[in-house]
Design a protein around this motif. Structure first.
Motif, short mmCIF file in Angstrom:
data_model
loop_
_atom_site.label_atom_id
_atom_site.label_comp_id
_atom_site.label_asym_id
_atom_site.label_seq_id
_atom_site.Cartn_x
_atom_site.Cartn_y
_atom_site.Cartn_z
N ASP A 23 0.99 -1.29 0.05
CA ASP A 23 -0.21 -0.01 0.06
C ASP A 23 0.93 1.20 0.07
O ASP A 23 0.28 2.17 -0.70
N THR A 26 2.30 1.77 -3.38
CA THR A 26 1.10 2.47 -4.22
C THR A 26 0.83 3.76 -4.12
O THR A 26 0.62 4.54 -4.91
N GLU A 27 0.70 3.92 -2.68
CA GLU A 27 0.46 5.42 -2.30
C GLU A 27 1.53 6.42 -2.77
O GLU A 27 1.38 7.47 -3.21
N LYS A 29 3.35 5.83 -5.33
CA LYS A 29 3.25 6.20 -6.90
C LYS A 29 2.25 6.96 -7.09
O LYS A 29 2.26 8.00 -8.18
N ALA A 30 1.21 6.90 -6.40
CA ALA A 30 -0.01 7.91 -6.58
C ALA A 30 0.31 9.51 -6.33
O ALA A 30 -0.15 10.18 -7.29
N ASN A 33 2.48 10.53 -9.24
CA ASN A 33 1.60 11.12 -10.29
C ASN A 33 1.02 12.15 -10.32
O ASN A 33 0.80 13.26 -11.16
N GLU A 41 -3.81 9.12 -13.64
CA GLU A 41 -3.40 7.81 -13.20
C GLU A 41 -3.39 8.04 -11.58
O GLU A 41 -3.50 6.90 -10.94
N SER A 42 -3.22 9.15 -10.99
CA SER A 42 -3.25 9.44 -9.51
C SER A 42 -4.54 8.97 -8.92
O SER A 42 -4.46 8.26 -8.06
N GLU A 44 -6.93 6.70 -10.36
CA GLU A 44 -6.90 5.37 -10.34
C GLU A 44 -6.17 4.80 -9.02
O GLU A 44 -6.89 3.85 -8.69
N LEU A 45 -5.00 5.12 -9.01
CA LEU A 45 -4.55 4.34 -7.79
C LEU A 45 -4.83 4.75 -6.46
O LEU A 45 -5.20 4.01 -5.47
N LYS A 48 -8.15 2.88 -6.01
CA LYS A 48 -7.74 1.35 -5.50
C LYS A 48 -7.37 1.13 -4.32
O LYS A 48 -7.91 0.42 -3.36
N TYR A 58 -7.77 8.47 1.82
CA TYR A 58 -8.01 8.63 0.45
C TYR A 58 -8.93 9.50 -0.29
O TYR A 58 -8.95 9.47 -1.44
#
Length: 229
Positions: A23, A26-27, A29-30, A33, A41-42, A44-45, A48, A58
């Protein structure tokens, strides 16, 4: 038995740590973005992450992505959900979120006003090609002849230049009648020759009959010198 319980607890904690690490990746990377302006893209993450963890924080990030994408309705919904589900929201942060909501409400009104002011788009009708004009033929008995086609017209051999009788090219002229062609041969082979001969013969016969019937005299008796009528 005690050892089995301890092993099970340690195993569950290991799985939780692995999920938490995923997590976090993923966070991260978000967030990257979002900072780079890749808001789709941000978004979408972050969506998720919220579906997997149900962490209200979130929802705030989802609202921020929708705000950058200029989607006022979706951004307002996300911000209001965050204020309703967040448990440790400070007064300053709540005021900040309310400011975002007011900003999105103003954007929504602006977009609605532009849509109402925009004139309706009129479909463009394609222009039909104009067919070429049809050339009509000359009237019966006439034909289009070029200049000089007939004697005495402009362009014909022997026609004096600058004469008054000028005929431009393409003028409709009457088609000259073709002269009767007499068949060659001796005169006695002509039909009209025998017609004349027949008429002369018939006339002679009629005249001879008339003379013979009107001038006959009786025979004179013997010894008479003169005979009267």
């Amino acid at each position: 038995m005690l050892g089995l319980v301890i092993v099970a607890v340690l195993g569950m904690s290991g799985v939780a740590r692995a999920d938490k690490a995923a997590d976090k990746a993923t966070e991260k990377k978000a967030v990257e973005n979002f900072a780079a302006g890749r808001y789709d893209e941000s978004l979408e993450l972050f969506a998720k992450l919220y579906a997997e963890t149900l962490n209200p924080v979130y929802l705030r990030n989802i609202g921020r992505c929708q705000q950058k994408l200029r989607h006022p309705d979706k951004a307002i919904d996300a911000f209001k959900d965050y204020l309703a589900k967040g448990k440790k929201i400070s007064a300053d942060e709540r005021a900040e979120i309310n400011g975002y909501i007011k900003e999105m409400e103003a954007l929504r009104e602006e977009q609605s006003a532009k849509q109402q002011a925009a004139p309706p788009v009129t479909p463009v009708t394609p222009v039909q090609p104009i067919p070429p004009p049809q050339t009509e033929g000359p009237p019966p008995g006439y034909t289009a002849q070029p200049a000089g086609a007939y004697p005495g017209t402009q362009g014909a051999p022997g026609y004096p230049p600058g004469a008054d009788q000028q005929q431009p090219s393409g003028t409709l002229v009457a088609q000259p009648s073709q002269p009767l062609r007499e068949s060659s041969g001796p005169i006695y082979s002509k039909w009209w020759f025998w017609t004349i001969v027949g008429a002369v013969v018939i006339g002679g016969v009629v005249t001879a009959v008339a003379l013979s019937s009107g001038t006959s005299k009786p025979d004179c008796p013997a010894g008479v010198i003169l005979c009267g009528p």
